[in-house]
Design a protein around this motif. Structure first.
Motif: not given
Ligand SMILES: [Zn+2]
Length: 276
Positions: A162-186
């Motif tokens: 379950v844990f490894m599968k979660l890590l695997q699924k997180s990959r598709r969201y990783a690319v949005y990190a810069p945008m998400a961080l910018l949003f959170a920072s604002k």
């Protein structure tokens, strides 16, 4: 570089750094610098930092290509028959419900009907990629480089955890990190008496952290593949195998992911700087 992915979503650096300020933020008031001179100094610093980050992004891309070439040029650690036997043992041992195939130009069209896999299958046929897709429960490696299949079956085995599968699924969201961080920072805004909030100060490390689950899951997949080769009964091996070659190849692959993580950190920093 596309070698050794679990899907087509392997991020290229250029994806990260090309974000524009969304229109709904453009109306936000700019916080002016208190002193003019400091403002000029800061602008110079920001320009310098932006150039440095751009150079880093380029350097990381070159580094990643270098490791990808090393992986591409890497030798096979044992015969393809041995690899197939080890792969079969891995499927049995982990109770995997996975189609395993070795691709070349002659058989790649078997999968022509699978949506989104057409181009990737071409890369696999050329010996430049291997992948596992959980959606189709399919693991493929090039016929010319079968040893990559053990890593891909490592991904398949990871989905049983379950844990490894979660890590695997997180990959598709990783690319949005810069945008998400910018949003959170604002949302966070500026703390009193400080120029930068927590996210602005730590954008690089936070961007890298978003990719860390992917790096860990990649490493775990390789370890499972290496372990399967190591534990394969010696009496069933036909001819020699050199595990060090396999470990070396898998390290090159992991290196590309580590560099991609650093690249995501750089991209996050760039996004924050461009929009502050
Ligand atoms: Zn992988």
């Amino acid at each position: 570089m596309n070698a050794f992915s679990i899907n087509s979503g392997y991020p290229q650096y250029s994806y990260y750094s090309s974000y524009n300020t969304p229109s709904y933020w453009q109306g936000q008031p700019v916080i002016p610098y208190t002193e003019q001179n400091d403002g000029a100094d800061n602008t110079a610093k920001t320009v310098g930092l932006a150039a440095l980050l751009q150079a880093m992004a380029l350097g990381l891309q070159k580094g990643s290509q270098w490791f990808a070439k090393k992986l591409e040029a890497g030798k096979e650690f044992t015969s393809s028959q041995n690899v197939q036997n080890i792969a079969d043992a891995m499927v049995r041992k982990n109770g995997l419900d996975v189609t395993v195939d070795y691709i070349n130009e002659a058989n790649r069209y078997k999968y022509a009907a699978y949506p989104n896999l057409y181009n990737e299958m071409g890369e696999v046929a050329k010996g430049r990629n291997a992948f596992y897709t959980d959606e189709f429960k399919l693991a493929v490696a090039p016929k010319s480089k079968p040893s990559l299949i053990l890593h891909e079956l490592g991904h398949a085995a990871n989905t049983k955890n379950v844990f490894m599968k979660l890590l695997q699924k997180s990959r598709r969201y990783a690319v949005y990190a810069p945008m998400a961080l910018l949003f959170a920072s604002k949302i966070l805004g500026k703390p009193e008496n400080r120029e930068k909030n927590f996210i602005e100060r730590n954008a690089g490390i936070l961007g890298f952290a978003a990719f860390l689950p992917t790096i860990i899951e990649e490493g775990a997949a390789s370890l499972k593949g290496i372990k399967a080769a190591k534990n394969f009964p010696k009496q069933l091996l036909q001819g020699a195998m050199n595990l060090n070659i396999l470990k070396r190849n898998y390290l090159f692959a992991l290196a590309t992911y580590i560099l991609a993580g650093v690249g995501l950190g750089v991209a996050a920093k760039q996004t924050i700087i461009e929009n502050s």
